[in-house]
Design a protein around this motif. Structure first.
Motif, PDB file in Angstrom:
ATOM      1  N   GLU A   4       4.040   1.321   5.133  1.00 38.02           N
ATOM      2  CA  GLU A   4       2.738   0.702   5.319  1.00 38.02           C
ATOM      3  C   GLU A   4       1.872   1.037   4.105  1.00 38.02           C
ATOM      4  OE1 GLU A   4      -0.163   2.593   7.931  1.00 38.02           O
ATOM      5  OE2 GLU A   4      -0.623   0.634   8.763  1.00 38.02           O
ATOM      6  N   LYS A  69       3.821   6.679  12.825  1.00 35.98           N
ATOM      7  CA  LYS A  69       3.517   6.775  11.398  1.00 35.98           C
ATOM      8  C   LYS A  69       3.743   8.215  10.978  1.00 35.98           C
ATOM      9  CE  LYS A  69       0.077   3.095  11.532  1.00 35.98           C
ATOM     10  NZ  LYS A  69      -1.183   2.542  10.999  1.00 35.98           N
ATOM     11  N   GLU A 160      -9.239  -3.876   6.984  1.00 35.30           N
ATOM     12  CA  GLU A 160      -8.044  -3.306   6.361  1.00 35.30           C
ATOM     13  C   GLU A 160      -7.319  -4.375   5.569  1.00 35.30           C
ATOM     14  OE1 GLU A 160      -6.913   0.080   9.713  1.00 35.30           O
ATOM     15  OE2 GLU A 160      -5.554  -1.603   9.393  1.00 35.30           O
ATOM     16  N   GLU A 162      -3.782  -5.031   4.126  1.00 32.28           N
ATOM     17  CA  GLU A 162      -2.432  -4.484   4.216  1.00 32.28           C
ATOM     18  C   GLU A 162      -1.448  -5.364   3.456  1.00 32.28           C
ATOM     19  OE1 GLU A 162      -1.261  -2.965   8.001  1.00 32.28           O
ATOM     20  OE2 GLU A 162       0.884  -3.029   7.514  1.00 32.28           O
TER      21      GLU A 162
HETATM   22 MG    MG Z   1      -1.961  -1.112   9.415  1.00 34.62          MG
END
Ligand code: MG
Length: 432
Positions: A4, A69, A160, A162
């Motif tokens: 990510e 994560k 965000e 990404e």
């Molecule tokens: Mg994300």
């Protein structure tokens, strides 16, 4: 495993509408708003947090997904970390669906699963756009909602970026187009980090003065440069968050972090030509001036100027932009030992400090603060390569002098001045 890679911004709520319109105009692909509910799990002794892991189940209507994560690399608001996603048929944890190699050695998965309980949740509406940036594809997600832990909650209002496909640098290029209008501030804290903080009782975060960098003995000059700039950026963003939440003492630490970047660049000025960082230094100086003039955090922090400054620094660091300005000889120097560089330079910075503060200065101390912090910032970086028990007292005496002058405490000033100027070197010095 997926990696990510994302860049996070806090959004000032009044600009939500204009930001959405801007993204509509920019994007070839827009998606309907989804309502996401995320439950984060943890053991009573914070097993996952201690191992830099984050585990959640995300629900979107009748669709569920388990995500793990693990720890990665963070440069300012740019987060890069391994991420594992597994679809679930119902919102129930099943750790056996995650790859075995992600767990620390010796972990009993069945036992761990028994010990995991919901700790906090994030509930938000997510609107997404996809933008083609050069050969890269980027998803922009605008999230509005809240983080909830027990009785405590705080709002989520963030954007965000990404990376779906392509190069991480594309995130920074796209972000530069977005921050040319006020309303965005680079974010350091993930939603999970904010949830953990709430779950631990939301104790007010304290200011954290820049400390010694801890550097491995074989660190190269370039690695030292990167570590120092990343530390400044993180400190700046951390204190922006505090200032934005009303902690007035945090403003000084944002200014010190910005100043520290300039001082680090000056320290390596013999290797990296000044023109490599002239845009960055100009931006930092203007940012510091704006900070000095303003008492209300958000009006400076959400400004285009503040955002551009941090984005340019992040990109400079992420892309190692100084390399474009350094010739072959310079490159060899950058790969050289920071320890050797430090042995030479610490003598110089120490001599400079002692010359300034050799004698009591009466009411002229405040005039010397700029030079003191410049020398101290350089010495603090270089001192990170030595054993901390040797380097730390030396740095702390000069830091004590700085703090005493800053708060105008006469007795402390003379105490720290005497201590600081009479210290023996902790580095290998030539004796000259
Ligand atoms: Mg994300």
């Amino acid at each position: 495993m997926a990696q990510e890679i994302e860049l996070k911004f806090i959004v000032n709520p009044p600009v939500i509408h204009s930001l959405s319109e801007k993204l509509n105009a920019l994007s070839q692909e827009q998606h309907e708003t989804r309502q996401l509910v995320n439950i984060y799990y943890e053991t009573a002794d914070n097993f996952l947090r201690r191992h830099n892991m984050g585990l959640r189940i995300r629900g979107n209507g009748n669709h569920y997904e388990m995500t793990m994560k693990t720890s990665g690399q963070v440069i300012g608001g740019l987060h890069q970390r391994p991420e594992y996603n597994v679809p679930l048929s119902e919102p129930v944890l099943d750790l056996t669906l995650l790859p075995a190699e992600i767990w620390p050695q010796g972990v009993d998965i069945a036992e761990l699963q028994q010990q995991l309980n919901p700790l906090f949740s994030t509930n938000f509406n997510r609107q997404t756009w996809v933008v083609q940036q050069g050969t890269s594809r980027i998803e922009l997600a605008l999230d509005q909602g809240e983080v909830v832990a027990g009785d405590l909650q705080e709002p989520i209002c963030e954007l965000e970026l990404e990376l779906l496909e392509g190069e991480a640098g594309a995130l920074l290029v796209l972000a530069e187009q977005l921050v040319n209008e006020p309303g965005l501030r680079m974010g350091l804290l993930s939603k999970a980090a904010r949830g953990y903080h709430l779950a631990q009782g939301a104790v007010e975060r304290a200011v954290k003065p820049l400390g010694l960098l801890s550097l491995a003995p074989k660190t190269t000059i370039e690695q030292g440069l990167k570590a120092a700039l990343a530390q400044s950026l993180e400190s700046g963003l951390y204190h922006e968050e505090l200032w934005s939440r009303g902690n007035k003492a945090a403003k000084q630490h944002i200014m010190l972090a910005a100043g520290n970047v300039r001082h680090v660049l000056a320290l390596f000025g013999g290797i990296i030509p000044r023109k490599a960082s002239s845009q960055l230094r100009d931006l930092l100086l203007s940012f510091e001036t704006s900070l000095a003039e303003q008492d209300k955090g958000d009006s400076v922090l959400f400004s285009a100027q503040a955002s551009i400054t941090k984005l340019v620094l992040t990109r400079w660091l992420f892309e190692s932009q100084w390399r474009d300005f350094v010739d072959e000889k310079g490159r060899i120097k950058l790969d050289g030992s920071l320890k050797r560089f430090a042995d030479g330079h610490l003598s110089r910075h120490s001599a400079e400090l002692r010359a300034i503060f050799q004698r009591p200065l009466g009411d002229a101390y405040a005039d010397k603060l700029t030079r003191l912090i410049r020398e101290l910032d350089a010495a603090r970086l270089l001192a990170g390569i030595y054993p901390v028990e040797q380097a730390s007292p030396w740095v702390e005496n000069w830091q004590g002098l700085f703090d005493a002058i800053k708060t105008n405490q006469i007795v402390e000033i003379e105490h720290y001045r005497n201590e600081a100027i009479s210290q023996a070197p902790f580095w290998l010095h030539s004796g000259k």
